[in-house]
Design a protein around this motif. Structure first.
Motif, PDB file in Angstrom:
ATOM      1  N   HIS A  41      -4.899  16.421  -2.178  1.00 46.93           N
ATOM      2  CA  HIS A  41      -6.170  15.077  -1.227  1.00 46.93           C
ATOM      3  C   HIS A  41      -6.811  14.899  -2.574  1.00 46.93           C
ATOM      4  N   PHE A  42      -7.335  15.736  -3.220  1.00 50.31           N
ATOM      5  CA  PHE A  42      -8.422  15.401  -4.103  1.00 50.31           C
ATOM      6  C   PHE A  42      -8.769  14.715  -5.001  1.00 50.31           C
ATOM      7  N   PHE A  43      -8.133  14.190  -5.602  1.00 49.73           N
ATOM      8  CA  PHE A  43      -8.222  12.774  -6.241  1.00 49.73           C
ATOM      9  C   PHE A  43      -8.181  11.676  -5.302  1.00 49.73           C
ATOM     10  N   MET A  44      -8.095  11.360  -4.391  1.00 46.02           N
ATOM     11  CA  MET A  44      -8.947  10.834  -3.266  1.00 46.02           C
ATOM     12  C   MET A  44     -10.594  10.994  -3.489  1.00 46.02           C
ATOM     13  N   PRO A  45     -11.351  11.895  -2.887  1.00 46.50           N
ATOM     14  CA  PRO A  45     -12.276  11.161  -2.923  1.00 46.50           C
ATOM     15  C   PRO A  45     -13.307  11.638  -4.498  1.00 46.50           C
ATOM     16  N   LYS A  46     -12.589  12.287  -4.997  1.00 44.79           N
ATOM     17  CA  LYS A  46     -12.995  11.990  -6.754  1.00 44.79           C
ATOM     18  C   LYS A  46     -13.036  10.927  -7.241  1.00 44.79           C
ATOM     19  N   ALA A  47     -12.763  10.106  -6.835  1.00 44.49           N
ATOM     20  CA  ALA A  47     -11.627   8.708  -7.599  1.00 44.49           C
ATOM     21  C   ALA A  47     -12.324   7.791  -6.537  1.00 44.49           C
ATOM     22  N   TYR A  48     -12.584   7.666  -5.186  1.00 45.72           N
ATOM     23  CA  TYR A  48     -13.636   6.385  -4.432  1.00 45.72           C
ATOM     24  C   TYR A  48     -15.214   6.678  -4.597  1.00 45.72           C
ATOM     25  N   SER A  49     -15.316   8.049  -5.155  1.00 45.65           N
ATOM     26  CA  SER A  49     -16.900   7.612  -4.940  1.00 45.65           C
ATOM     27  C   SER A  49     -17.461   7.021  -6.449  1.00 45.65           C
ATOM     28  N   VAL A  50     -16.641   7.645  -7.369  1.00 43.86           N
ATOM     29  CA  VAL A  50     -16.991   6.641  -8.572  1.00 43.86           C
ATOM     30  C   VAL A  50     -16.641   5.171  -8.903  1.00 43.86           C
ATOM     31  N   ALA A  51     -15.917   4.729  -7.994  1.00 41.47           N
ATOM     32  CA  ALA A  51     -15.650   3.362  -8.573  1.00 41.47           C
ATOM     33  C   ALA A  51     -16.306   2.588  -8.240  1.00 41.47           C
ATOM     34  N   ILE A  52     -16.306   1.466  -8.451  1.00 39.74           N
ATOM     35  CA  ILE A  52     -17.176   0.077  -7.966  1.00 39.74           C
ATOM     36  C   ILE A  52     -16.268  -0.532  -6.740  1.00 39.74           C
ATOM     37  N   LEU A  53     -17.352  -1.060  -6.119  1.00 41.98           N
ATOM     38  CA  LEU A  53     -16.863  -1.443  -4.614  1.00 41.98           C
ATOM     39  C   LEU A  53     -15.238  -1.775  -4.204  1.00 41.98           C
ATOM     40  N   PRO A  54     -15.673  -2.340  -5.678  1.00 43.94           N
ATOM     41  CA  PRO A  54     -14.013  -3.787  -4.788  1.00 43.94           C
ATOM     42  C   PRO A  54     -12.904  -2.692  -5.326  1.00 43.94           C
ATOM     43  N   VAL A  55     -13.293  -2.041  -6.869  1.00 48.11           N
ATOM     44  CA  VAL A  55     -12.184  -1.049  -6.557  1.00 48.11           C
ATOM     45  C   VAL A  55     -11.746  -0.064  -5.660  1.00 48.11           C
ATOM     46  N   ALA A  56     -12.800   0.365  -4.852  1.00 45.32           N
ATOM     47  CA  ALA A  56     -12.571   1.431  -4.044  1.00 45.32           C
ATOM     48  C   ALA A  56     -12.109   0.945  -2.915  1.00 45.32           C
ATOM     49  N   ALA A  57     -11.417  -0.570  -2.756  1.00 46.47           N
ATOM     50  CA  ALA A  57     -12.019  -0.608  -1.421  1.00 46.47           C
ATOM     51  C   ALA A  57     -10.481  -1.162  -1.793  1.00 46.47           C
ATOM     52  N   VAL A  58      -9.476  -1.297  -2.460  1.00 47.70           N
ATOM     53  CA  VAL A  58      -8.289  -2.049  -3.032  1.00 47.70           C
ATOM     54  C   VAL A  58      -7.487  -0.373  -2.590  1.00 47.70           C
ATOM     55  N   LEU A  59      -8.085   0.489  -3.195  1.00 44.36           N
ATOM     56  CA  LEU A  59      -7.316   1.604  -3.784  1.00 44.36           C
ATOM     57  C   LEU A  59      -7.394   2.265  -2.919  1.00 44.36           C
ATOM     58  N   SER A  60      -8.187   2.497  -1.588  1.00 40.46           N
ATOM     59  CA  SER A  60      -8.064   2.954  -0.358  1.00 40.46           C
ATOM     60  C   SER A  60      -7.544   2.446   0.521  1.00 40.46           C
ATOM     61  N   GLY A  61      -6.861   0.638   0.529  1.00 38.42           N
ATOM     62  CA  GLY A  61      -7.473   0.053   1.549  1.00 38.42           C
ATOM     63  C   GLY A  61      -4.832   0.236   1.063  1.00 38.42           C
ATOM     64  N   ALA A  62      -4.812  -0.790   0.118  1.00 37.99           N
ATOM     65  CA  ALA A  62      -3.754  -1.121  -0.168  1.00 37.99           C
ATOM     66  C   ALA A  62      -3.083  -0.176  -1.508  1.00 37.99           C
ATOM     67  N   VAL A  63      -3.481  -0.167  -1.960  1.00 43.46           N
ATOM     68  CA  VAL A  63      -2.585   1.092  -3.552  1.00 43.46           C
ATOM     69  C   VAL A  63      -2.466   1.946  -2.272  1.00 43.46           C
ATOM     70  N   ILE A  64      -3.199   2.949  -1.466  1.00 43.60           N
ATOM     71  CA  ILE A  64      -1.869   4.225  -1.131  1.00 43.60           C
ATOM     72  C   ILE A  64      -1.380   4.175  -0.287  1.00 43.60           C
ATOM     73  N   LYS A  65      -1.149   2.648   0.158  1.00 45.52           N
ATOM     74  CA  LYS A  65      -0.277   2.311   0.920  1.00 45.52           C
ATOM     75  C   LYS A  65       1.716   1.760   0.379  1.00 45.52           C
ATOM     76  N   ALA A  66       1.270   2.010  -0.653  1.00 49.74           N
ATOM     77  CA  ALA A  66       3.026   2.563  -1.439  1.00 49.74           C
ATOM     78  C   ALA A  66       3.558   4.202  -1.198  1.00 49.74           C
ATOM     79  N   SER A  67       2.973   4.760  -0.903  1.00 47.60           N
ATOM     80  CA  SER A  67       3.343   5.742  -0.807  1.00 47.60           C
ATOM     81  C   SER A  67       4.259   5.909   0.521  1.00 47.60           C
ATOM     82  N   VAL A  68       3.031   5.023   2.017  1.00 42.79           N
ATOM     83  CA  VAL A  68       3.574   5.168   2.727  1.00 42.79           C
ATOM     84  C   VAL A  68       5.350   4.163   3.003  1.00 42.79           C
ATOM     85  N   LEU A  69       4.923   3.333   2.218  1.00 38.36           N
ATOM     86  CA  LEU A  69       5.932   1.858   2.066  1.00 38.36           C
ATOM     87  C   LEU A  69       7.470   2.828   2.289  1.00 38.36           C
ATOM     88  N   GLY A  70       6.766   3.795   0.381  1.00 41.44           N
ATOM     89  CA  GLY A  70       8.223   4.695  -0.220  1.00 41.44           C
ATOM     90  C   GLY A  70       9.120   5.530   1.360  1.00 41.44           C
TER      91      GLY A  70
END
Length: 545
Positions: free
Chosen positions: A219-248
């Motif tokens: 899981h460690f890539f998530m706090p590493k990435a979200y903590s440095v990403a600008i806010l709109p990027v962190a929003a879509v990564l944590s919300g929409a992008v990661i859900k591709a794995s759930v759908l898979g």
């Protein structure tokens, strides 16, 4: 071609068309203002194109096909709302260090990959678009080109490629067992049920999608990435992008057959991650990092829902997981954008902006009369009344503690000027997601034939969602009065320690041991509590089964 199928084509094609237009300098200069319009067809497709005839662009051998099932539509609609709101937020809020043209290209790459994965009906398209999604997302993480963001982006992309290696092996094996080596996902899932290689392929799928979902310990890539990403990027990564794995996982794992061993494994790993994410999140001070660990916890719970359903061949669990994930899309994205709104707002407008933040935050714990409360009620039947339900209830208490910690840390970030006011685009984007967090679950439950909205609002159901939150509030008040200091754990915890160990082995080990010893001395009660939870979880799980 029907209108519904045409909508699917526009949903996939429009981001790609805009991306190609970026090759022209005049178009690229104005692309930032067009970004909010790119996901709009996705919103209409989620409503009008469910179970529409597939759009096939290839041939019988390599179909390159796109279609939309109900779980995909639920996630597509929620993600479209988040992409639109985040793009509106980004238009006026990009830091001066970010090049708008470069941002637009990376944004469209990620959007095209995300929407394409949600709609992909064949394994070639799914894998190719997933790779595009990973590359685009890693580019967005390092969009500011700072050393920290570049390091986080390298870790993000490395983990993504590592996961996709397992998925590529799984897809090759799936193609070899399907009739006439079909590449359709539906054919692969059906063939997997009776295949002699079923366990091997499922293991590869679980590894690939589990890593991309941020399951502990990857899981460690998530706090590493979200903590440095600008806010709109962190929003879509944590919300929409990661859900591709759930759908898979929803689409590839076989239906109509019980997989007790695999279901038990997914449920155990997911529920442990739900508690672990909270435990580490409570040690963080940066609001973005706290939300990242909340995502680790929430993704663990979503995977646990799938695991419980797979264990007994409960087909409703896949819709329940999609429903819960869709609510997480808008709620988590909204909280990331709220961080920027709070930072630009003075204390004179304190409660105007802070009250909806509190409601959305506590919805993660299942606060009644919010979208989170409705989502929790939908998953109750899947989790049952045994050990899994008990741990799920414990995770609601833990989520309450984490969200109260987030609220406390966020409260310290208000602007120094008491009269400061955030931009209208920031307020509008945040409010869209806050309203969607409440209304989207209501609309989905009202639409679903298997769920009754009135039942979700019964007194017993409301109390079942309220009491864990009250317990969490009482624990938080008690702990706040005790002389306890949380240990300082770097964002990325396990990954950070491993990276340092490889870089500076001897120094890293000695430093970690010293810090661990100091942390245990400063935080005895919390450390023993976490250790007790892990031990009790293991004992209860072993003897409960």
């Amino acid at each position: 071609m029907s209108f519904a199928t045409l909508l699917i084509g526009i949903t996939v094609g429009l981001p790609f068309a805009l991306l190609l237009a970026c090759f022209l300098a005049p178009a690229r200069k104005h692309m930032l203002g067009i970004l909010p319009y790119a996901p709009i067809p996705s919103l209409f497709a989620a409503i009008l194109s469910v179970d529409a005839p597939a759009l096939v662009l290839g041939n019988a051998r390599i179909p390159v096909a796109f279609e939309l099932d109900l779980p995909g539509a639920i996630l597509l609609g929620a993600s479209a709302i988040l992409w639109i709101a985040s793009a509106c937020y980004a238009q006026k809020s990009l830091p001066p260090t970010v090049n708008p043209e470069r941002f637009s290209v990376c944004w469209l790459m990620t959007l095209a990959g995300c929407m394409g994965v949600y709609l992909a009906a064949d394994m070639v398209s799914f894998y190719g678009l997933l790779a595009l999604l990973s590359v685009g997302a890693s580019c967005l993480v390092m969009i500011e080109s700072s050393p920290r963001s570049q390091t986080a982006a390298m870790i993000y992309l490395g983990i993504a490629l590592f996961a996709e290696t397992f998925l590529l092996l799984a897809f090759v094996l799936l193609a070899s067992i399907t009739p006439e080596h079909s590449l359709w996902i539906q054919d692969a899932s059906a063939a997997l049920a009776d295949s002699s290689m079923r366990d091997l392929i499922i293991a590869l799928l679980v590894l690939g999608f589990g890593i991309k979902a941020g399951l502990v310990p990857t899981h460690f890539f998530m706090p590493k990435a979200y903590s440095v990403a600008i806010l709109p990027v962190a929003a879509v990564l944590s919300g929409a992008v990661i859900k591709a794995s759930v759908l898979g996982l929803i689409r590839f794992l076989p239906e109509h057959i019980a997989l007790p061993d695999w279901g038990m494994a997914l449920a155990a790993i997911g529920l442990f991650g739900a508690l672990y994410g909270v435990a580490i999140g409570l040690t963080q001070k940066d609001p973005k990092t706290i939300l990242a660990y909340s995502s680790v916890s929430q993704m663990g719970f979503i995977i646990a829902i799938l695991g419980m359903g797979i264990m007994v061949a409960d087909e409703g669990s896949r819709l329940a997981a999609a429903f819960y994930a869709a609510r997480h899309v808008v709620a988590k994205g909204g909280l990331f954008l709220a961080i920027g709104v709070i930072a630009a707002t003075g204390l004179r407008r304190y409660w105007i902006v802070f009250t909806p933040v509190i409601l959305v935050a506590l919805s993660f714990a299942g606060l009644p009369l919010t979208g989170g409360g409705l989502a929790k009620s939908v998953t109750k039947d899947v989790m049952g009344d045994g050990l899994a339900y008990t741990i799920a209830t414990l995770s609601s208490v833990a989520s309450t503690l984490l969200m109260l910690h987030f609220i406390h840390q966020l409260k310290t970030t208000f602007a120094n000027n008491p009269d400061a006011k955030s931009l209208s685009s920031q307020n509008g984007s945040w409010l869209i997601l806050a309203i969607a967090c409440l209304l989207l679950p209501v609309a989905l439950i009202a639409y679903a034939p298997s769920h009754d909205l009135a039942k979700a609002l019964e007194a017993y159901t409301l109390w079942a969602g309220l009491w864990p939150i009250l317990v969490g509030i009482c624990i938080a008040l008690l702990v706040s009065r005790l002389p306890i200091r949380a240990p300082q754990i770097s964002a990325g915890d396990i990954g950070h320690a491993v990276l340092n160990a490889f870089t500076h082995p001897t120094a890293a080990i000695s430093t970690r041991v010293a810090k661990l010893d100091a942390a245990l001395g400063q935080w005895p009660i919390a450390a023993m509590t976490l250790l007790s939870v892990v031990i009790l979880f293991s004992i209860a799980f072993i003897f409960g089964n």
